[in-house]
Design an enzyme around this catalytic site. Structure first.
Site, PDB file in Angstrom:
ATOM      1  N   ASP A 100       3.972   7.130  23.981  1.00 23.90           N
ATOM      2  CA  ASP A 100       2.729   7.629  23.406  1.00 23.90           C
ATOM      3  C   ASP A 100       2.277   8.918  24.088  1.00 23.90           C
ATOM      4  O   ASP A 100       1.961   9.894  23.439  1.00 23.90           O
ATOM      5  CB  ASP A 100       1.626   6.549  23.459  1.00 23.90           C
ATOM      6  N   ILE A 101       2.264   8.894  25.424  1.00 22.99           N
ATOM      7  CA  ILE A 101       1.695  10.043  26.134  1.00 22.99           C
ATOM      8  C   ILE A 101       2.335  10.196  27.509  1.00 22.99           C
ATOM      9  O   ILE A 101       2.654   9.211  28.171  1.00 22.99           O
ATOM     10  CB  ILE A 101       0.152   9.888  26.252  1.00 22.99           C
ATOM     11  N   VAL A 102       2.577  11.450  27.880  1.00 24.09           N
ATOM     12  CA  VAL A 102       3.041  11.764  29.227  1.00 24.09           C
ATOM     13  C   VAL A 102       1.860  12.387  29.964  1.00 24.09           C
ATOM     14  O   VAL A 102       1.381  13.455  29.595  1.00 24.09           O
ATOM     15  CB  VAL A 102       4.245  12.732  29.191  1.00 24.09           C
ATOM     16  N   ASP A 103       1.386  11.680  30.964  1.00 24.78           N
ATOM     17  CA  ASP A 103       0.224  12.142  31.735  1.00 24.78           C
ATOM     18  C   ASP A 103       0.742  12.750  33.042  1.00 24.78           C
ATOM     19  O   ASP A 103       1.072  13.928  33.082  1.00 24.78           O
ATOM     20  CB  ASP A 103      -0.705  10.941  31.931  1.00 24.78           C
ATOM     21  N   LEU A 106       5.126  10.219  35.602  1.00 28.59           N
ATOM     22  CA  LEU A 106       5.810   9.305  36.521  1.00 28.59           C
ATOM     23  C   LEU A 106       6.441   8.125  35.780  1.00 28.59           C
ATOM     24  O   LEU A 106       7.543   7.692  36.111  1.00 28.59           O
ATOM     25  CB  LEU A 106       4.840   8.814  37.603  1.00 28.59           C
ATOM     26  N   THR A 107       5.747   7.614  34.757  1.00 28.24           N
ATOM     27  CA  THR A 107       6.324   6.526  33.954  1.00 28.24           C
ATOM     28  C   THR A 107       7.586   7.018  33.249  1.00 28.24           C
ATOM     29  O   THR A 107       8.636   6.355  33.276  1.00 28.24           O
ATOM     30  CB  THR A 107       5.309   6.025  32.901  1.00 28.24           C
ATOM     31  N   ASP A 159      -4.869   3.199  24.216  1.00 29.80           N
ATOM     32  CA  ASP A 159      -6.013   2.321  24.486  1.00 29.80           C
ATOM     33  C   ASP A 159      -6.875   2.795  25.647  1.00 29.80           C
ATOM     34  O   ASP A 159      -6.450   3.599  26.476  1.00 29.80           O
ATOM     35  CB  ASP A 159      -5.525   0.919  24.833  1.00 29.80           C
TER      36      ASP A 159
HETATM   37  P1  IMP Z   1       1.912   8.642  33.454  1.00 29.03           P
HETATM   38  O1  IMP Z   1       2.871   7.783  34.220  1.00 29.03           O
HETATM   39  O2  IMP Z   1       0.814   9.179  34.340  1.00 29.03           O
HETATM   40  O3  IMP Z   1       2.588   9.745  32.678  1.00 29.03           O
HETATM   41  O4  IMP Z   1       1.124   7.699  32.475  1.00 29.03           O
HETATM   42  C1  IMP Z   1       1.662   7.287  31.307  1.00 29.03           C
HETATM   43  C2  IMP Z   1       0.885   6.115  30.732  1.00 29.03           C
HETATM   44  O5  IMP Z   1      -0.504   6.109  31.092  1.00 29.03           O
HETATM   45  C3  IMP Z   1       0.905   6.257  29.228  1.00 29.03           C
HETATM   46  O6  IMP Z   1       2.054   5.665  28.677  1.00 29.03           O
HETATM   47  C4  IMP Z   1      -0.376   5.565  28.833  1.00 29.03           C
HETATM   48  O7  IMP Z   1      -0.158   4.176  28.713  1.00 29.03           O
HETATM   49  C5  IMP Z   1      -1.321   5.829  29.974  1.00 29.03           C
HETATM   50  N1  IMP Z   1      -2.181   6.998  29.699  1.00 29.03           N
HETATM   51  C6  IMP Z   1      -2.147   8.202  30.296  1.00 29.03           C
HETATM   52  N2  IMP Z   1      -3.067   9.039  29.782  1.00 29.03           N
HETATM   53  C7  IMP Z   1      -3.697   8.336  28.813  1.00 29.03           C
HETATM   54  C8  IMP Z   1      -4.756   8.663  27.884  1.00 29.03           C
HETATM   55  O8  IMP Z   1      -5.319   9.771  27.837  1.00 29.03           O
HETATM   56  N3  IMP Z   1      -5.128   7.663  27.047  1.00 29.03           N
HETATM   57  C9  IMP Z   1      -4.546   6.429  27.042  1.00 29.03           C
HETATM   58  N4  IMP Z   1      -3.558   6.093  27.877  1.00 29.03           N
HETATM   59  C10 IMP Z   1      -3.131   7.038  28.763  1.00 29.03           C
HETATM   60 MG    MG Z   2       2.190   3.988  27.517  1.00 33.04          MG
END
Ligand code: IMP
Ligand code: MG
Length: 178
Positions: A100-103, A106-107, A159
């Site tokens: 859904d999204i890369v924040d 790390l995931t 969510d």
């Molecule tokens: P990352 O490991 O920081 O890239 O986080 C990825 C996960 O955090 C995503 O798969 C989402 O489940 C959650 N996430 C990050 N940003 C958002 C957002 O703006 N809205 C909802 N979920 C988010």
């Molecule tokens: Mg996710």
């Protein structure tokens, strides 16, 4: 009460998802492909993306993984746990991870490294959204829907505390006192 301000409309999302489906169709024309949806967030995007790929040209299989990154409600910690793994091996398969999204990224980085050890024929990464100011190029996103600012978004699968996943558009969440 939290409020949600519309940010990407259903029509804008549909147009972009259709474009991604066409690109994937031409990149994998005549081949087979396994789409791995990362639950729960990618369930809506995956279902639209899969139907935007031309089934007469690409032989598509769908798999899911459930990944959870520890952290508080709106910040991920980078510690990723796979709580439900694939039910089949992917060796020799063309694989696209669908997120859904890369924040922070790390995931995504963890999932790419994990799946790469299982000897797929090819491994690519697709995400509907990316926050480039946070992810800073940590991974290469082969198929990206939209780059967005560092705002917390919900809807279309995404969510906040398990709510808003069924919003048909994507909106920015405004919490009281924030
Ligand atoms: P990352 O490991 O920081 O890239 O986080 C990825 C996960 O955090 C995503 O798969 C989402 O489940 C959650 N996430 C990050 N940003 C958002 C957002 O703006 N809205 C909802 N979920 C988010
Ligand atoms: Mg996710």
């Amino acid at each position: 009460m939290a409020t949600v301000e519309e940010f990407l409309s259903r029509e804008e999302i549909k147009q972009r998802v259709d474009e991604l489906g066409e690109k994937i169709t031409s990149d994998y024309d005549g081949q087979s492909l396994v789409l791995i949806g990362i639950l729960k967030g990618a369930f809506v995007f995956l279902s639209d993306l899969a139907r935007a790929i031309d089934s007469s040209r690409v032989d598509v299989k769908i798999e899911f993984m459930v990944a959870r990154s520890y952290g508080d409600a709106t910040e991920s910690s980078g510690v990723v746990q796979i709580t439900q793994d694939l039910t089949k091996p992917i060796d020799g398969e063309n694989v696209i991870i669908v997120e859904d999204i890369v924040d922070t990224g790390l995931t995504a980085k963890y999932l790419l490294e994990n799946l790469a050890t299982r000897n797929p024929n090819s491994l690519k990464f697709c995400s509907l959204l990316e926050k480039p100011s946070k992810s800073k190029g940590i991974i290469n996103i082969d198929y990206l829907g939209f780059s967005i600012d560092d705002k917390f978004v919900v809807g279309y699968g995404l969510d906040y505390a398990q709510r808003y996943r069924n919003l048909p558009h994507i909106g920015v969440l405004h919490l009281p006192n924030s």
